[in-house]
Write an enzyme that holds these catalytic residues in place. Structure first.
Site, mmCIF file in Angstrom:
data_model
loop_
_atom_site.group_PDB
_atom_site.id
_atom_site.type_symbol
_atom_site.label_atom_id
_atom_site.label_comp_id
_atom_site.label_asym_id
_atom_site.label_seq_id
_atom_site.Cartn_x
_atom_site.Cartn_y
_atom_site.Cartn_z
ATOM 1 N N GLU A 52 -1.036 -8.915 -0.594
ATOM 2 C CA GLU A 52 -2.463 -9.070 -0.274
ATOM 3 C C GLU A 52 -3.312 -8.989 -1.548
ATOM 4 O OE1 GLU A 52 -2.073 -6.024 2.806
ATOM 5 O OE2 GLU A 52 -3.179 -7.362 4.136
ATOM 6 N N GLU A 112 4.462 -5.271 7.314
ATOM 7 C CA GLU A 112 3.660 -4.252 8.007
ATOM 8 C C GLU A 112 4.117 -4.028 9.444
ATOM 9 O OE1 GLU A 112 2.418 -6.477 5.956
ATOM 10 O OE2 GLU A 112 0.739 -5.669 4.791
ATOM 11 N N ALA A 124 0.852 -1.190 0.000
ATOM 12 C CA ALA A 124 0.000 0.000 0.000
ATOM 13 C C ALA A 124 0.887 1.239 0.000
ATOM 14 C CB ALA A 124 -0.864 -0.008 1.256
ATOM 15 N N GLY A 143 0.562 -4.909 1.079
ATOM 16 C CA GLY A 143 -0.631 -4.817 0.237
ATOM 17 C C GLY A 143 -0.416 -5.404 -1.152
HETATM 18 N N1 3HC Z 1 4.550 3.355 -0.188
HETATM 19 C C1 3HC Z 1 4.953 4.569 -0.590
HETATM 20 N N2 3HC Z 1 6.230 4.854 -0.953
HETATM 21 C C2 3HC Z 1 7.094 3.845 -0.904
HETATM 22 C C3 3HC Z 1 6.742 2.558 -0.482
HETATM 23 C C4 3HC Z 1 5.392 2.319 -0.141
HETATM 24 N N3 3HC Z 1 4.956 1.117 0.234
HETATM 25 N N4 3HC Z 1 7.843 1.776 -0.515
HETATM 26 C C5 3HC Z 1 8.845 2.562 -0.944
HETATM 27 N N5 3HC Z 1 8.399 3.805 -1.181
HETATM 28 C C6 3HC Z 1 9.141 4.955 -1.728
HETATM 29 C C7 3HC Z 1 10.222 5.433 -0.767
HETATM 30 O O1 3HC Z 1 9.687 6.364 0.157
HETATM 31 C C8 3HC Z 1 11.208 6.054 -1.728
HETATM 32 O O2 3HC Z 1 10.703 7.303 -2.083
HETATM 33 P P1 3HC Z 1 11.696 8.544 -2.356
HETATM 34 O O3 3HC Z 1 12.588 8.133 -3.489
HETATM 35 O O4 3HC Z 1 10.766 9.653 -2.675
HETATM 36 O O5 3HC Z 1 12.454 8.732 -1.079
HETATM 37 C C9 3HC Z 1 11.120 5.168 -2.959
HETATM 38 O O6 3HC Z 1 9.865 4.489 -2.860
HETATM 39 C C10 3HC Z 1 12.208 4.140 -3.071
HETATM 40 O O7 3HC Z 1 12.261 3.427 -1.844
HETATM 41 P P2 3HC Z 1 13.660 3.038 -1.178
HETATM 42 O O8 3HC Z 1 14.555 4.225 -1.153
HETATM 43 O O9 3HC Z 1 13.352 2.357 0.089
HETATM 44 O O10 3HC Z 1 14.223 2.023 -2.285
HETATM 45 P P3 3HC Z 1 14.969 0.653 -2.079
HETATM 46 O O11 3HC Z 1 15.212 0.144 -3.439
HETATM 47 O O12 3HC Z 1 16.122 0.806 -1.153
HETATM 48 O O13 3HC Z 1 13.904 -0.312 -1.334
HETATM 49 C C11 3HC Z 1 11.798 -1.411 -0.925
HETATM 50 C C12 3HC Z 1 12.727 -0.706 -1.956
HETATM 51 C C13 3HC Z 1 12.464 -2.704 -0.451
HETATM 52 C C14 3HC Z 1 10.495 -1.710 -1.608
HETATM 53 C C15 3HC Z 1 11.600 -0.494 0.292
HETATM 54 O O14 3HC Z 1 11.229 0.777 -0.159
HETATM 55 C C16 3HC Z 1 10.563 -0.955 1.262
HETATM 56 O O15 3HC Z 1 10.845 -1.797 2.080
HETATM 57 N N6 3HC Z 1 9.354 -0.363 1.190
HETATM 58 C C17 3HC Z 1 8.316 -0.590 2.157
HETATM 59 C C18 3HC Z 1 7.695 -1.943 2.041
HETATM 60 C C19 3HC Z 1 6.572 -2.067 3.033
HETATM 61 O O16 3HC Z 1 6.726 -1.854 4.210
HETATM 62 N N7 3HC Z 1 5.402 -2.446 2.518
HETATM 63 C C20 3HC Z 1 4.219 -2.571 3.312
HETATM 64 C C21 3HC Z 1 3.480 -1.306 3.187
HETATM 65 S S1 3HC Z 1 2.139 -1.251 4.323
HETATM 66 C C22 3HC Z 1 0.896 -2.097 3.541
HETATM 67 O O17 3HC Z 1 1.084 -2.608 2.478
HETATM 68 C C23 3HC Z 1 -0.389 -2.111 4.285
HETATM 69 C C24 3HC Z 1 -1.297 -3.116 3.760
HETATM 70 O O18 3HC Z 1 -1.323 -4.222 4.630
HETATM 71 C C25 3HC Z 1 -2.697 -2.557 3.656
#
Ligand code: 3HC
Ligand code: NAI
Length: 705
Positions: A105, A125, A63, A102
């Site tokens: 999911e 998450e 998400a 997400g």
């Molecule tokens: N939402 C919004 N922005 C995101 C994002 C996300 N899920 N994941 C990454 N980004 C953005 C970062 O903020 C960054 O933005 P910026 O360039 O403006 O600073 C850009 O994407 C690149 O991210 P990274 O610098 O972290 O790039 P990497 O290549 O080092 O890593 C990644 C990529 C492994 C995908 C890492 O970004 C990551 O771990 N992201 C989060 C994953 C996560 O926690 N997902 C769960 C989200 S919560 C969810 O899904 C809820 C659901 O259950 C409803």
């Protein structure tokens, strides 16, 4: 320009590609487009199966976290998933790269799933303090069982495509061409007349009992210390045993609760703070304009503790490394130490022997400085001595072409003075690595007024290559982290000892607050002599009034250096790391207190925590007002990734905001009245409190340092 979601038809297959750079987050607009294309596909009777995939490197990072502070907006995740699940024709997900949160999911709401063999599927998450709230706690147990689901969700760590196939999360693994394999799979479905297979119609085959829960919680105890999200996750997974409509409603309620928790706000703050710190505030460049550094060959001067760790970090990042030391015996020792480090990584299964051998081969000796002339970057890590370091950097300056970077790993000396010892101060900066340099997360990048934006930008690229969290610091006493530790946190801990607390009381109080280790245990681990030496250097730069580390310095004088000598603030039996109280230390402290006319008293845990944390916050605010740190969020990153401040509290400055700056100021004033000069409130706190503002607001509204 990205199209968010594209649609094509290949024979009977409707091909839906998510295209939302940089990480294919399932944002509001992606959800809207998914609904559009699925609706359109439903009207095309030639389409017998839908395939959701991507041409990007990753399926989806989940998400869109940036949208979490606002209401979800329609179509919601649940609406999109219901539309997919209730589709009359089968929907297949084909996963490459990452499918996280997400993203996974969404894939679980599809009727079938394929993953590339190198794909990683996970539910991170928990690292954001939320539960998987788009059906994850209900569908995952139906697919892989409640126990495996609990473990996967609590760990937050992704699993491979093969493991996902083994546990039933995906139906097939593509060895090579994912799209080809997915199209074949879709055609097979049509040929064999296999229709939709709805995960929500499934049942959970196993259950969670107290014993499973306790043992799973125990196996993640370290990461979950002080956390609460896991309890909501357990409750949600237990609800997966109920009929779908009840379970999913319980999940929705728990998801809202987790999203609104302070823990989640703190962890989300850090998620963005760590990425924001990599932007180059105060320069004309931004992260997008940053050139990926073309660094192939790096060199390290000084093959001691830090030099070896830095060389390993560089080799791990794929670089060729030259290692220089003017003591041939040190070079021999360093290779032994590098071999030992890699042997331990192999033993722990972190790398294979072949990879370790290859990295060891990439670290080569360069006995003279002249041999470093081709290096794209040189990091010096020689003894902490200003004249020696000046000599080294000025020699390097004459050997290296002017655009190459020269970095110093000094932790106490003036980087500016070192830069001015060269003819090109714009290419000199500090790279403050922490121990052990190859695995520690934090890297403080120390800029001087002479550092060029290009040097800074290249350095950020290097930090990214090394997979470190990088924060820019101004060149001043202790940079960001050590300044706050010395003037704030550790100083107050020592003061509390003089006033009557014991080392165990202070450490336990701060460990209960959430630090992995209290300050005295940290001193004993790093060596009290290391601290004393660093302070001697630092005080040449800027003095501090007494009492200031009188206990640690006395322990150093007495040879009580910490774990390495079996005695420090504590006693350690025969190479054990277990600290036991030492009555001799109490006598030393009592004597030092009486020499200073300090009358001792009982001090409770609440006062210990309050004083240590408020002094940390107060000095943090000074570091900010002096422009040494650009943003409060940078300080939070430094303290959570380098000094063990509990992540679920978001870092000291975020924590101050949650306490409220008026309250913080009132308590600091209270201690100022009671304890004197070193509690002088930071002007920034006074200013922000009087405007009912916060550090977070200041970060948001101030353009640059
Ligand atoms: N939402 C919004 N922005 C995101 C994002 C996300 N899920 N994941 C990454 N980004 C953005 C970062 O903020 C960054 O933005 P910026 O360039 O403006 O600073 C850009 O994407 C690149 O991210 P990274 O610098 O972290 O790039 P990497 O290549 O080092 O890593 C990644 C990529 C492994 C995908 C890492 O970004 C990551 O771990 N992201 C989060 C994953 C996560 O926690 N997902 C769960 C989200 S919560 C969810 O899904 C809820 C659901 O259950 C409803
Ligand atoms: P160390 O004493 O383990 O190693 C220093 C090495 O430099 C020795 O092998 C020595 O032979 C070599 N050396 C000295 N003069 C040299 C010269 N002219 N040319 C080439 N090599 C030379 O020291 P350590 O602990 O690795 O520290 C190195 C630097 O890192 C210091 O600036 C220190 O302040 C900094 N630092 C140390 C940390 C620590 O906890 N040890 C943490 C962060 C920074």
């Amino acid at each position: 320009m990205a199209k968010i979601v594209t649609f094509d038809q290949e024979g009977a297959v409707g091909l839906i590609c998510i295209d939302n750079p940089p990480v294919n987050a399932i944002s509001h607009s992606v959800r809207g487009r998914l609904v559009d294309v699925i609706t359109r596909a439903g009207k095309n009777f030639g389409i017998k199966v839908l395939l959701i995939t991507t041409d990007a490197e990753l399926f989806s990072a989940g998400a869109d976290i940036a949208e979490f502070d606002h209401p979800q907006g329609e179509p919601s995740f649940a609406q999109v998933q219901t539309m997919i699940e209730s589709s009359p024709i089968p929907v297949v997900a084909a996963i490459r790269g990452l499918a996280l949160g997400g993203g996974l999911e969404l894939a679980m709401a599809c009727h079938y799933r394929l993953a590339h063999k190198n794909a990683k599927l996970g539910m991170p998450e928990i690292t954001l303090g939320i539960i998987p709230g788009a059906g994850g706690t209900q569908r995952l147990p139906r697919l892989i069982g409640a126990r495996a689901a609990l473990n996967m969700i609590l760990s937050g760590t992704p699993i491979s495509g093969f493991d996902a196939k083994a546990n039933g999360l995906v139906d097939e693994v593509a060895e090579d061409d994912l799209r080809g394999a997915a199209l074949d799979f879709c055609e097979r479905l049509v040929r064999e007349g296999r229709g939709p297979r709805r995960t929500s119609n499934g049942t959970v085959v196993d259950g969670l009992d107290e014993a499973n829960i306790t043992s799973t919680l125990r196996s993640h105890a370290r990461a979950l210390q002080g956390r609460t999200t896991q309890h909501l996750i357990i409750e949600a997974i237990q609800a997966s045993k109920l009929p779908w409509s009840q379970g999913i409603a319980i999940e929705a309620g728990l998801a809202q609760k987790s999203l609104a928790s302070r823990e989640s706000m703190a962890l989300r703050h850090l998620f963005f703070a760590e990425r924001e710190s990599a932007r180059l505030s105060g320069t004309s460049l931004n992260a997008k304009q940053m050139q990926a550094p073309r660094i192939r060959l790096a060199a390290v001067i000084g093959a001691g503790t830090m030099g070896c760790g830095i060389a390993i970090a560089l080799a791990d990042a794929g670089l060729e490394v030259l290692l220089n030391d003017n003591d041939p015996a040190a070079l021999i020792r360093s290779h032994k130490s590098i071999n030992l480090t890699y042997a331990s990584s192999v033993r722990r299964g972190r790398v294979t022997q072949t990879v370790a051998d290859e990295r060891i081969r990439r670290i080569r000796n360069a006995p003279t400085l002249e041999e470093l002339a081709d290096a794209d970057l040189v990091i010096e890590a020689v003894f902490e001595d200003l004249e020696l370091k000046k000599n080294v950097v000025s020699k390097l300056d004459s050997i290296l072409p002017p655009q190459r970077l020269i970095a110093t790993n000094t932790s106490t000396l003036s980087v500016t003075e070192l830069a001015l010892a060269t003819a090109h101060p714009e290419r000199v900066l500090g790279l403050h690595f922490f121990v052990p340099a190859n695995t520690s997360r934090l890297l403080e990048i120390v800029r001087t007024v002479h550092t060029s934006p290009e040097s800074l930008s290249t350095t950020f690229g290097i930090a990214k290559l090394l997979r470190k969290v990088a924060v820019v610091s101004g060149d001043a006493f202790g940079f960001i982290g050590n300044r706050m530790m010395l003037d704030g946190y550790f100083r107050e801990a020592e003061q509390l000892l003089l006033e009557g607390a014991t080392p165990t009381q202070v450490d336990t109080a701060l460990e209960n607050f959430g630090f992995a280790m209290g300050p005295q245990r940290v001193s004993d681990l790093g060596g009290n002599d290391v601290g004393t030496k660093a302070r001697i250097q630092l005080f040449k730069r800027d003095t501090r009034p007494d009492p200031y580390f009188v206990i640690a310095d006395r322990l150093t004088e007495m040879g009580r250096l910490g774990q390495k000598t079996g005695r420090g603030f504590y006693r350690y039996a025969n190479d054990s790391r277990e600290a036991t109280q030492d009555p001799e230390v109490n006598s030393i402290i009592e004597k030092l207190a009486s020499e200073r006319g300090i009358s001792r008293r009982e001090i409770d845990e609440q006062e210990i925590v309050e004083r240590c944390i408020l002094s940390l916050i107060n000095v943090g605010a000074m570091v900010l007002e002096e422009g040494i740190a650009a943003r409060a969020a940078d300080i939070d990153v430094v303290w959570t990734s380098g000094y063990g401040f509990p992540r679920h509290l978001g870092g000291p400055m975020f924590y101050a905001d949650t306490l409220g700056l008026s309250h913080v100021l009132q308590r600091i004033r209270h201690y100022h009245e009671k304890l004197g000069h070193h509690w002088r409130p930071a002007m920034l706190i006074e200013r922000l409190a009087s405007a009912s503002s916060s550090f977070e607001h200041r970060d948001r509204t101030s353009a640059s340092p």
